[in-house]
Scaffold this motif. Structure first.
Motif, PDB file in Angstrom:
ATOM      1  N   ALA A 259       1.632   5.569   1.556  1.00 54.42           N
ATOM      2  CA  ALA A 259       1.601   4.469   2.526  1.00 54.42           C
ATOM      3  C   ALA A 259       2.028   4.984   3.830  1.00 54.42           C
ATOM      4  CB  ALA A 259       2.335   3.062   2.057  1.00 54.42           C
ATOM      5  N   THR A 265       3.683  -0.823  -2.109  1.00 50.50           N
ATOM      6  CA  THR A 265       2.531  -0.854  -2.434  1.00 50.50           C
ATOM      7  C   THR A 265       1.987  -1.422  -3.839  1.00 50.50           C
ATOM      8  OG1 THR A 265       2.829   1.384  -3.223  1.00 50.50           O
ATOM      9  CG2 THR A 265       1.623   1.221  -1.258  1.00 50.50           C
ATOM     10  N   GLU A 282       0.200  -3.723   0.992  1.00 48.08           N
ATOM     11  CA  GLU A 282       1.730  -3.076   1.085  1.00 48.08           C
ATOM     12  C   GLU A 282       2.372  -4.404   1.654  1.00 48.08           C
ATOM     13  OE1 GLU A 282       4.972  -1.928   1.594  1.00 48.08           O
ATOM     14  OE2 GLU A 282       4.247  -2.341   3.602  1.00 48.08           O
TER      15      GLU A 282
END
Length: 304
Positions: A259, A265, A282
């Protein structure tokens, strides 16, 4: 044990507006969680409808959200609940795994949310987390609650297409995301507090047999959402690690998505014109991430 897998780039596709990130700091669900998690919103449950719109849930604000192909958020419904997972039936109904109430169903035309399964017999759920439709219409879902290594009593359940309900496992330390393998002979089950993905083979009589650990992770908080691509590779959203891992059908790591911001996540879904785009929720940054994958996702029940 394995060499580091190649990294697959990703970027922010959309960000939840601050005006929709307004959960109260004293939220009952937040108060029961370990410190350090998201407190204003919590995105999960991404799923695509046949129009190409991406649906997801915001647990802390009791909202069902929809994103246009251009990444614009709209609120489809808000209700007194804790929506944790979402999948779309091929008849268009939107099914919600609600931690507070059980399984709910949303009418996409009216936005009305109503209970679909609040208990098994007279027993209420610990806290439903995620769900998955098999090709034959059977609905599998996890009953997670606050189960963990010192209370390994989480459950995996199935509602058959004819309405019969089966409890397949009742000894899981925090069952979370789930998906079936390529030929639907087994389930992959994220077991968050064990930091593992279990393989749950289905027996000929409809039960389960020879359940075991398929993937053992380390670090972070544990696996959350799962997805499968068209070649049988398993994708695992690793909460606390800010990553999605890609494993081949034998369980060897073949890719990693990091990410660009945030470590929560939580879940993932394939979409886009050719079903090769992977969309990842996220939750810390309240963003939807997007990564272009070499292989399209397996066709979901909603599109069959």
């Amino acid at each position: 044990m394995f060499a580091p897998p190649p990294e697959i780039p990703c970027a922010v596709f959309a960000r939840l507006p601050d005006s929709l990130r307004n959960a109260d700091a004293s939220h009952e669900w937040v108060a029961a969680q370990p410190a350090g998690g998201p407190e204003r919103s919590l995105l999960e449950g991404p799923s695509f409808d046949r129009n190409g719109d991406l649906w997801c849930v915001d647990l802390l604000n009791g909202r069902i959200l929809k994103l246009s192909p251009g990444g614009e958020f709209s609120v489809v419904a808000r209700y007194d609940g804790w929506p944790n997972g979402l999948k779309i039936h091929r008849d268009g109904r939107v099914f919600i795994a609600d931690h507070k109430h059980g399984l709910m169903v949303l009418d996409p035309a009216s936005g009305a949310v109503r209970p679909w399964l609040e208990r098994v017999g007279v027993e209420r759920f610990k806290g439903v987390n995620d769900l998955f439709f098999a090709a034959n219409g059977d609905l599998y879902f996890t009953d997670q609650g606050l189960t963990d290594l010192h209370d390994p009593s989480g459950r995996l359940l199935r509602v058959r297409a004819d309405g019969r309900i089966d409890c397949l496992l009742d000894n899981i330390p925090s069952p979370n995301g789930l998906v079936m393998n390529a030929d639907e002979s087994a389930l992959y089950l994220a077991v968050t507090r064990a930091n593992a993905v279990w393989r749950v083979p289905l027996a000929r009589d409809g039960g389960v047999v020879k359940v075991g650990t398929f993937i053992q992770l380390s670090g972070g908080g544990g696996p959350d959402g799962l997805a499968l691509d068209a070649e049988g590779r398993l994708l695992v959203a690793h909460v606390g690690m800010g990553s999605v891992w890609v494993f081949d059908a034998r369980g060897e790591p073949v890719g990693r998505i990091r990410a660009p911001e945030g470590a929560f996540t939580t879940n993932l879904a394939f979409g886009g014109p050719d079903n090769r785009s992977l969309f990842i929720t996220e939750s810390a940054s309240a963003t939807i991430l997007r990564a272009e994958m070499p292989t399209p996702g397996k066709t979901m029940f909603s599109h069959q």
